[in-house]
Design a protein around this motif. Structure first.
Motif, short mmCIF file in Angstrom:
data_model
loop_
_atom_site.label_atom_id
_atom_site.label_comp_id
_atom_site.label_asym_id
_atom_site.label_seq_id
_atom_site.Cartn_x
_atom_site.Cartn_y
_atom_site.Cartn_z
N VAL A 10 0.75 -1.12 0.07
CA VAL A 10 -0.22 0.28 -0.02
C VAL A 10 1.07 1.09 -0.10
N VAL A 11 0.58 1.95 -0.94
CA VAL A 11 1.55 3.30 -1.16
C VAL A 11 0.55 4.54 -0.86
N GLU A 12 0.83 5.05 0.30
CA GLU A 12 -0.06 6.26 0.59
C GLU A 12 0.26 7.50 -0.20
N SER A 13 -0.59 8.33 -0.47
CA SER A 13 -0.27 9.71 -1.11
C SER A 13 0.25 10.63 -0.14
N GLY A 14 1.13 11.45 -0.56
CA GLY A 14 1.67 12.47 0.11
C GLY A 14 0.79 13.77 0.33
N PRO A 54 9.11 5.81 2.66
CA PRO A 54 8.56 6.10 3.55
C PRO A 54 6.77 5.99 3.84
N ASP A 55 6.51 6.18 2.59
CA ASP A 55 4.95 6.31 2.32
C ASP A 55 4.43 4.72 2.14
N THR A 56 5.26 3.70 2.09
CA THR A 56 4.64 2.59 1.86
C THR A 56 4.77 1.62 2.99
N ARG A 57 3.61 0.86 3.06
CA ARG A 57 3.53 -0.10 4.09
C ARG A 57 3.40 -1.50 3.50
N ILE A 58 3.48 -2.53 4.29
CA ILE A 58 3.31 -4.10 3.62
C ILE A 58 2.10 -4.51 4.59
N VAL A 59 1.06 -5.15 3.88
CA VAL A 59 0.00 -5.80 4.75
C VAL A 59 0.10 -7.33 4.54
N PRO A 60 0.81 -7.94 5.37
CA PRO A 60 1.03 -9.57 5.29
C PRO A 60 -0.45 -10.26 4.80
N ALA A 61 -0.19 -11.00 3.80
CA ALA A 61 -1.28 -11.79 3.11
C ALA A 61 -1.65 -13.12 4.58
N GLU A 62 -3.03 -13.24 4.51
CA GLU A 62 -3.37 -14.22 5.54
C GLU A 62 -2.82 -15.66 4.92
N ARG A 63 -2.08 -16.32 6.02
CA ARG A 63 -1.62 -17.56 5.77
C ARG A 63 -2.23 -18.44 6.59
#
Length: 66
Positions: A10-14, A54-63
């Protein structure tokens, strides 16, 4: 930052009310899960090599549980 295949990027806008980009990690180039990642973007289907900022986050996939 680390990711696995299937995780969401997910890349959030500045900017206020700016667009948010979402994609799925389809390839990780290092065994320890560090960048860069090959990401397929949801809105376009385009695949790009991503070096997260810095505007990027990782959302783990459900495993499934082992």
């Amino acid at each position: 930052m680390r990711a696995s295949v299937g995780d969401e990027v997910v890349v959030e806008s500045g900017h206020v009310a700016g667009a948010v980009r979402r994609g799925t990690v389809v390839e990780v180039h290092h065994p320890d899960g560090t960048p860069p990642f090959l990401v397929e973007w949801a809105e376009s289907g385009e695949r790009t090599l991503v070096f997260p900022g810095p505007d990027t986050r990782i959302v783990p996939a459900e495993r499934p549980a082992p």
